[in-house]
Write a protein that holds these residues in place. Structure first.
Motif, PDB file in Angstrom:
ATOM      1  N   LEU A   9      -3.207   3.689   7.584  1.00 49.74           N
ATOM      2  CA  LEU A   9      -2.525   3.761   8.884  1.00 49.74           C
ATOM      3  C   LEU A   9      -1.062   4.147   8.659  1.00 49.74           C
ATOM      4  CD1 LEU A   9      -4.235   0.656  10.548  1.00 49.74           C
ATOM      5  CD2 LEU A   9      -4.909   3.059  10.741  1.00 49.74           C
ATOM      6  N   SER A  10      -0.156   3.555   9.425  1.00 46.46           N
ATOM      7  CA  SER A  10       1.257   3.924   9.266  1.00 46.46           C
ATOM      8  C   SER A  10       1.973   3.077   8.228  1.00 46.46           C
ATOM      9  CB  SER A  10       1.980   3.807  10.612  1.00 46.46           C
ATOM     10  OG  SER A  10       1.942   2.469  11.087  1.00 46.46           O
ATOM     11  N   ASP A  11       1.576   1.802   8.092  1.00 45.91           N
ATOM     12  CA  ASP A  11       2.299   0.932   7.156  1.00 45.91           C
ATOM     13  C   ASP A  11       1.440  -0.192   6.593  1.00 45.91           C
ATOM     14  OD1 ASP A  11       2.122  -0.950   9.270  1.00 45.91           O
ATOM     15  OD2 ASP A  11       4.094  -0.414  10.035  1.00 45.91           O
ATOM     16  N   ASN A  12       0.118  -0.065   6.697  1.00 46.57           N
ATOM     17  CA  ASN A  12      -0.786  -1.085   6.162  1.00 46.57           C
ATOM     18  C   ASN A  12      -1.125  -0.815   4.704  1.00 46.57           C
ATOM     19  OD1 ASN A  12      -1.430  -1.461   9.189  1.00 46.57           O
ATOM     20  ND2 ASN A  12      -2.651  -3.082   8.219  1.00 46.57           N
ATOM     21  N   TYR A  13      -1.611  -1.876   4.038  1.00 48.51           N
ATOM     22  CA  TYR A  13      -2.184  -1.733   2.701  1.00 48.51           C
ATOM     23  C   TYR A  13      -3.564  -2.374   2.665  1.00 48.51           C
ATOM     24  CZ  TYR A  13       2.350  -0.306   0.846  1.00 48.51           C
ATOM     25  OH  TYR A  13       3.517   0.373   0.595  1.00 48.51           O
ATOM     26  N   ALA A  14      -4.475  -1.689   1.967  1.00 50.26           N
ATOM     27  CA  ALA A  14      -5.737  -2.280   1.538  1.00 50.26           C
ATOM     28  C   ALA A  14      -5.707  -2.319   0.020  1.00 50.26           C
ATOM     29  CB  ALA A  14      -6.913  -1.449   2.030  1.00 50.26           C
ATOM     30  N   TYR A  15      -6.541  -3.168  -0.566  1.00 51.86           N
ATOM     31  CA  TYR A  15      -6.551  -3.318  -2.020  1.00 51.86           C
ATOM     32  C   TYR A  15      -7.975  -3.286  -2.548  1.00 51.86           C
ATOM     33  CZ  TYR A  15      -1.752  -4.804  -1.252  1.00 51.86           C
ATOM     34  OH  TYR A  15      -0.425  -4.849  -0.870  1.00 51.86           O
ATOM     35  N   LEU A  16      -8.229  -2.378  -3.487  1.00 53.72           N
ATOM     36  CA  LEU A  16      -9.474  -2.395  -4.240  1.00 53.72           C
ATOM     37  C   LEU A  16      -9.273  -3.243  -5.487  1.00 53.72           C
ATOM     38  CD1 LEU A  16     -10.619   1.343  -4.099  1.00 53.72           C
ATOM     39  CD2 LEU A  16     -11.718  -0.607  -2.962  1.00 53.72           C
ATOM     40  N   VAL A  17     -10.249  -4.077  -5.777  1.00 52.10           N
ATOM     41  CA  VAL A  17     -10.195  -4.959  -6.938  1.00 52.10           C
ATOM     42  C   VAL A  17     -11.482  -4.775  -7.733  1.00 52.10           C
ATOM     43  CG1 VAL A  17      -9.899  -7.323  -7.755  1.00 52.10           C
ATOM     44  CG2 VAL A  17      -8.840  -6.613  -5.596  1.00 52.10           C
ATOM     45  N   GLN A  18     -11.379  -4.152  -8.910  1.00 52.55           N
ATOM     46  CA  GLN A  18     -12.542  -3.983  -9.778  1.00 52.55           C
ATOM     47  C   GLN A  18     -12.505  -5.050 -10.864  1.00 52.55           C
ATOM     48  OE1 GLN A  18     -12.719  -1.074 -12.885  1.00 52.55           O
ATOM     49  NE2 GLN A  18     -14.792  -0.449 -12.324  1.00 52.55           N
ATOM     50  N   GLY A  19     -13.597  -5.788 -10.964  1.00 53.45           N
ATOM     51  CA  GLY A  19     -13.692  -6.839 -11.961  1.00 53.45           C
ATOM     52  C   GLY A  19     -15.068  -6.864 -12.588  1.00 53.45           C
ATOM     53  N   PRO A  20     -15.389  -7.934 -13.304  1.00 57.12           N
ATOM     54  CA  PRO A  20     -16.663  -8.001 -14.039  1.00 57.12           C
ATOM     55  C   PRO A  20     -17.889  -8.063 -13.144  1.00 57.12           C
ATOM     56  CG  PRO A  20     -15.474 -10.084 -14.187  1.00 57.12           C
ATOM     57  CD  PRO A  20     -14.535  -9.099 -13.581  1.00 57.12           C
ATOM     58  N   ASP A  21     -17.717  -8.416 -11.862  1.00 59.99           N
ATOM     59  CA  ASP A  21     -18.875  -8.488 -10.977  1.00 59.99           C
ATOM     60  C   ASP A  21     -18.833  -7.427  -9.884  1.00 59.99           C
ATOM     61  OD1 ASP A  21     -16.747  -9.708  -9.762  1.00 59.99           O
ATOM     62  OD2 ASP A  21     -17.726 -11.643  -9.463  1.00 59.99           O
ATOM     63  N   GLY A  22     -18.125  -6.339 -10.131  1.00 61.24           N
ATOM     64  CA  GLY A  22     -18.144  -5.225  -9.185  1.00 61.24           C
ATOM     65  C   GLY A  22     -16.790  -4.937  -8.565  1.00 61.24           C
ATOM     66  N   VAL A  23     -16.829  -4.218  -7.463  1.00 56.28           N
ATOM     67  CA  VAL A  23     -15.616  -3.797  -6.769  1.00 56.28           C
ATOM     68  C   VAL A  23     -15.575  -4.451  -5.395  1.00 56.28           C
ATOM     69  CG1 VAL A  23     -14.322  -1.844  -5.831  1.00 56.28           C
ATOM     70  CG2 VAL A  23     -15.599  -1.580  -7.972  1.00 56.28           C
ATOM     71  N   CYS A  24     -14.479  -5.121  -5.108  1.00 57.69           N
ATOM     72  CA  CYS A  24     -14.282  -5.663  -3.771  1.00 57.69           C
ATOM     73  C   CYS A  24     -13.058  -5.019  -3.146  1.00 57.69           C
ATOM     74  CB  CYS A  24     -14.181  -7.185  -3.778  1.00 57.69           C
ATOM     75  SG  CYS A  24     -12.606  -7.862  -4.316  1.00 57.69           S
ATOM     76  N   LEU A  25     -13.002  -5.094  -1.838  1.00 59.85           N
ATOM     77  CA  LEU A  25     -11.900  -4.558  -1.054  1.00 59.85           C
ATOM     78  C   LEU A  25     -11.305  -5.683  -0.231  1.00 59.85           C
ATOM     79  CD1 LEU A  25     -10.374  -2.056   0.255  1.00 59.85           C
ATOM     80  CD2 LEU A  25     -12.185  -2.120   1.996  1.00 59.85           C
ATOM     81  N   VAL A  26      -9.999  -5.828  -0.281  1.00 60.00           N
ATOM     82  CA  VAL A  26      -9.327  -6.803   0.572  1.00 60.00           C
ATOM     83  C   VAL A  26      -8.762  -6.063   1.774  1.00 60.00           C
ATOM     84  CG1 VAL A  26      -7.557  -8.564   0.745  1.00 60.00           C
ATOM     85  CG2 VAL A  26      -8.756  -8.227  -1.426  1.00 60.00           C
ATOM     86  N   ASP A  27      -9.364  -6.293   2.915  1.00 60.46           N
ATOM     87  CA  ASP A  27      -9.031  -5.698   4.211  1.00 60.46           C
ATOM     88  C   ASP A  27      -9.376  -4.207   4.253  1.00 60.46           C
ATOM     89  OD1 ASP A  27      -8.353  -8.005   5.518  1.00 60.46           O
ATOM     90  OD2 ASP A  27      -6.213  -7.831   5.134  1.00 60.46           O
ATOM     91  N   ALA A  28      -9.682  -3.749   5.463  1.00 60.87           N
ATOM     92  CA  ALA A  28     -10.131  -2.367   5.674  1.00 60.87           C
ATOM     93  C   ALA A  28      -9.482  -1.811   6.928  1.00 60.87           C
ATOM     94  CB  ALA A  28     -11.657  -2.333   5.790  1.00 60.87           C
TER      95      ALA A  28
END
Length: 253
Positions: free
Chosen positions: A11-30
């Motif tokens: 968007l204009s000023d949001n952040y989402a975060y991808l987190v790759q770890g030993p049990d896969g990839v998760c996303l914090v907020d979309a």
């Protein structure tokens, strides 16, 4: 396996975060799907899980498109389940999970919204705070009370100081301008202002910082500090009342 954390402007000023770890990839907020799909594709990753912090549209707007594309599970705070996209798992404090550095501790941090949740990865020394604790600031108190927000920020402030804080918006420049009206003589804050100005000039994100820096410079975490109380003429006031005054000033800033 250490976490690989990817910051995604949305968007204009949001952040989402991808987190790759030993049990896969998760996303914090979309906030929106497009930039997240691009980041996943560039790395050859798929998406296993979405973690939602709260119900505001600029944090959930891309959930359904991502779910349809990747078949990922969606998790978020049980306290806001009725306001969220359909959840595969409604989370409460104590429902910890994940392996190794991906071990995740959901934390209730109400104030901005009544069911706002942060996600702490203690083994990786990371916490995703969205619109609760923000870089040199905090979210507006839309649904809760100042006392509630102060308690939530105090909970986050008690995490190990080396914890990296990943917040939800690029508000750092304006937050620092306000912070300097509270603590104009704070040398760490003045140094941070210069560093942020340079980083933003290079187009770099600044909403991802160590908690130790927040403790030194964020006025919303410093409401208990005698120097802050004195600067506000509130030497004998409770910490929560001082926080409420700082939040009120920021709302009018």
């Amino acid at each position: 396996m250490p976490l690989d954390i990817v910051t995604i402007p949305c968007l204009s000023d949001n952040y989402a975060y991808l987190v790759q770890g030993p049990d896969g990839v998760c996303l914090v907020d979309a906030p929106e799907a497009g930039p997240i799909v691009d980041a996943l594709t560039a790395r050859g990753w798929t998406l296993d899980t979405i973690l939602i912090t709260h119900h505001h549209h600029d944090h959930v707007g891309g959930v359904e498109e991502l779910r349809a594309r990747y078949g990922c599970k969606v998790m978020g705070p049980k306290a806001e389940e009725a306001k969220l996209p359909p959840l595969d798992m409604a989370l409460e404090e104590g429902m910890n999970g994940g392996e190794g550095d991906a071990y995740t501790v959901p934390l209730m941090v109400p104030g901005h919204t009544l069911g706002h949740m942060a996600f702490h990865f203690p083994k990786a020394r990371a916490v995703f705070t969205a619109d609760s604790l923000m870089a040199c600031g905090c979210g507006r108190v839309f649904e809760g009370t100042p006392e509630m927000m102060w308690q939530s920020l105090s909970k986050l402030a008690a995490l190990p100081p080396e914890t990296m804080v990943y917040s939800g918006h690029e508000y750092t420049t304006s937050n620092i301008r306000f912070a300097l009206t509270i603590e104009a003589g704070n040398e760490a804050l003045k140094f941070r202002a210069e560093a942020v100005a340079q980083a933003r000039g290079r187009g770099e994100p600044t909403a991802q910082v160590p908690l130790s820096l927040e403790l030194e410079t964020n006025p919303f975490l410093r409401a208990s500090n005698p120097l802050v109380k004195a600067a506000l003429g509130m030497k004998t006031a409770s910490d929560a009342k001082v926080f409420a005054e700082i939040r009120s000033r920021k709302d009018r800033f």
